[in-house]
Design a protein around this motif. Structure first.
Motif, PDB file in Angstrom:
ATOM      1  N   ASN A   1       7.916   2.795   4.422  1.00 45.49           N
ATOM      2  CA  ASN A   1       7.025   2.255   5.450  1.00 45.49           C
ATOM      3  C   ASN A   1       5.669   2.943   5.366  1.00 45.49           C
ATOM      4  OD1 ASN A   1       9.040   0.575   6.625  1.00 45.49           O
ATOM      5  ND2 ASN A   1       9.904   2.370   7.667  1.00 45.49           N
ATOM      6  N   TYR A   2       4.638   2.227   5.831  1.00 45.09           N
ATOM      7  CA  TYR A   2       3.312   2.840   5.872  1.00 45.09           C
ATOM      8  C   TYR A   2       3.227   3.781   7.075  1.00 45.09           C
ATOM      9  CZ  TYR A   2      -1.694   3.405   5.406  1.00 45.09           C
ATOM     10  OH  TYR A   2      -2.941   3.947   5.241  1.00 45.09           O
TER      11      TYR A   2
ATOM     12  N   TYR B   1       2.958   5.995  -2.941  1.00 40.92           N
ATOM     13  CA  TYR B   1       4.067   6.799  -3.442  1.00 40.92           C
ATOM     14  C   TYR B   1       4.022   6.919  -4.962  1.00 40.92           C
ATOM     15  CZ  TYR B   1       8.745   8.528  -4.400  1.00 40.92           C
ATOM     16  OH  TYR B   1       9.800   9.277  -4.854  1.00 40.92           O
TER      17      TYR B   1
ATOM     18  N   ILE C   1       7.471  11.407   1.655  1.00 34.99           N
ATOM     19  CA  ILE C   1       7.991  10.035   1.556  1.00 34.99           C
ATOM     20  C   ILE C   1       9.454  10.050   1.121  1.00 34.99           C
ATOM     21  CG2 ILE C   1       7.722   7.797   0.420  1.00 34.99           C
ATOM     22  CD1 ILE C   1       4.736   8.403   0.160  1.00 34.99           C
TER      23      ILE C   1
ATOM     24  N   GLN D   1       8.791   7.107   4.680  1.00 38.10           N
ATOM     25  CA  GLN D   1       7.521   6.537   5.130  1.00 38.10           C
ATOM     26  C   GLN D   1       6.369   7.434   4.692  1.00 38.10           C
ATOM     27  OE1 GLN D   1       7.895   6.466   9.451  1.00 38.10           O
ATOM     28  NE2 GLN D   1       6.582   8.276   9.632  1.00 38.10           N
ATOM     29  N   VAL D   2       5.180   6.842   4.653  1.00 36.97           N
ATOM     30  CA  VAL D   2       3.965   7.564   4.280  1.00 36.97           C
ATOM     31  C   VAL D   2       3.581   8.498   5.436  1.00 36.97           C
ATOM     32  CG1 VAL D   2       1.499   7.286   3.769  1.00 36.97           C
ATOM     33  CG2 VAL D   2       3.177   5.704   2.776  1.00 36.97           C
TER      34      VAL D   2
ATOM     35  N   PRO E   1      -4.184   8.861   4.755  1.00 33.44           N
ATOM     36  CA  PRO E   1      -3.515   8.125   3.667  1.00 33.44           C
ATOM     37  C   PRO E   1      -4.475   7.294   2.820  1.00 33.44           C
ATOM     38  CG  PRO E   1      -2.238   7.955   5.687  1.00 33.44           C
ATOM     39  CD  PRO E   1      -3.532   8.605   6.048  1.00 33.44           C
TER      40      PRO E   1
ATOM     41  N   LYS F   1       0.830  -1.204   0.000  1.00 32.57           N
ATOM     42  CA  LYS F   1       0.000   0.000   0.000  1.00 32.57           C
ATOM     43  C   LYS F   1       0.864   1.253   0.000  1.00 32.57           C
ATOM     44  CE  LYS F   1      -4.001   2.056   2.315  1.00 32.57           C
ATOM     45  NZ  LYS F   1      -4.983   1.901   3.418  1.00 32.57           N
ATOM     46  N   SER F   2       1.956   1.239   0.771  1.00 29.01           N
ATOM     47  CA  SER F   2       2.828   2.423   0.821  1.00 29.01           C
ATOM     48  C   SER F   2       3.501   2.660  -0.526  1.00 29.01           C
ATOM     49  CB  SER F   2       3.888   2.251   1.917  1.00 29.01           C
ATOM     50  OG  SER F   2       4.696   1.102   1.679  1.00 29.01           O
ATOM     51  N   GLN F   3       3.896   1.593  -1.217  1.00 23.56           N
ATOM     52  CA  GLN F   3       4.500   1.754  -2.545  1.00 23.56           C
ATOM     53  C   GLN F   3       3.491   2.306  -3.537  1.00 23.56           C
ATOM     54  OE1 GLN F   3       5.906  -2.341  -2.829  1.00 23.56           O
ATOM     55  NE2 GLN F   3       8.034  -1.640  -2.797  1.00 23.56           N
TER      56      GLN F   3
END
Length: 236
Positions: free
Chosen positions: A158-159, A134, A188, A193-194, A210, A129-131
């Motif tokens: 990281n989230y 971004y 980020i 990290q998010v 987010p 989800k974090s990728q």
């Protein structure tokens, strides 16, 4: 009777041909003309010409058939190559170090189709989800600044450790959501990290969470993928 040499018609019982002077051996009345050597040669020539013409025709026919077969083979090969190319394109090997911005609309559709579940498999990548956050926010920022052919170094951020945000309903104009996407992706870049939230107009304000940011980016990029233009505004 006829002269055996020149074939002229002679009176019966003639001993010599009055035309060519050849001696005629009288063996009785001869009422049929002997076969002319010239006629035989003509017949042979006709047969030879006919055979040659037949051979030429057959050669041309086989050549045409052969050409058709080779062309068909080439077409098949081209078709196979095209299919292979399409297949390769459909399973294109993407890299986290150089993810094309042009692929962002396809990723947005894949995230939507996955029903909000992660990781999302997109072509050769399995993305968290974090990728995804971004990639999408960075893509909207780059597209908004005219960098549609850029690539993104994704990494593995990281989230958000404490995701929050009020997620007030409303409409965000293009200039504002491009700026918001830029601030989100830049955070980020700096922190790995998010962010826990992002402000619509001002940094540090907990306007958007987010998860809502992901929904906003998906809506923006799906419109961009279908029209080739960022939407004038997006609803929260």
């Amino acid at each position: 009777m006829f002269c055996p040499k020149c074939g002229k018609d002679l009176p019966d019982n003639s001993k010599f041909c009055k035309y060519c002077g050849s001696q005629v051996k009288n063996k009785g009345t001869l009422r049929h003309a002997p076969t002319s050597t010239g006629d035989n040669d003509k017949a042979k020539n006709i047969i030879i010409v006919g055979l040659v013409a037949l051979i030429v025709i057959l050669v041309l026919v086989f050549a045409a058939i052969g050409a058709g077969m080779f062309n068909g083979s080439n077409d098949d090969m081209s078709s196979d190559a095209s299919s292979s190319s399409l297949s390769d394109s459909g399973a294109q090997s993407l890299s986290l170090s150089s993810f094309p911005v042009s692929e962002a609309p396809g990723l947005a559709q894949a995230i939507k189709n996955n029903g909000g579940n992660f990781p999302v498999n997109y072509k050769s990548l399995s993305l968290s989800k974090s990728q995804c956050l971004y990639i999408l926010t960075k893509s909207v920022s780059l597209i908004g600044h005219g960098n549609t052919e850029a690539t993104i170094s994704v990494g593995n951020p990281n989230y958000a450790p404490h995701p929050s945000g009020r997620d007030y309903p409303g409409s965000i104009a293009q200039a504002n959501y491009v700026d918001m996407s830029d601030r989100f992706s830049s955070w980020i870049d700096r922190n790995g990290q998010v962010p826990n939230y992002v402000g619509i107009y001002t940094g540090g304000v907990p306007d958007i969470s987010p998860s809502k940011m992901l929904d906003i980016e998906i809506a923006i990029l799906l419109t961009y993928g279908s029209t080739g233009n960022l939407p004038p505004s997006v609803s929260v």
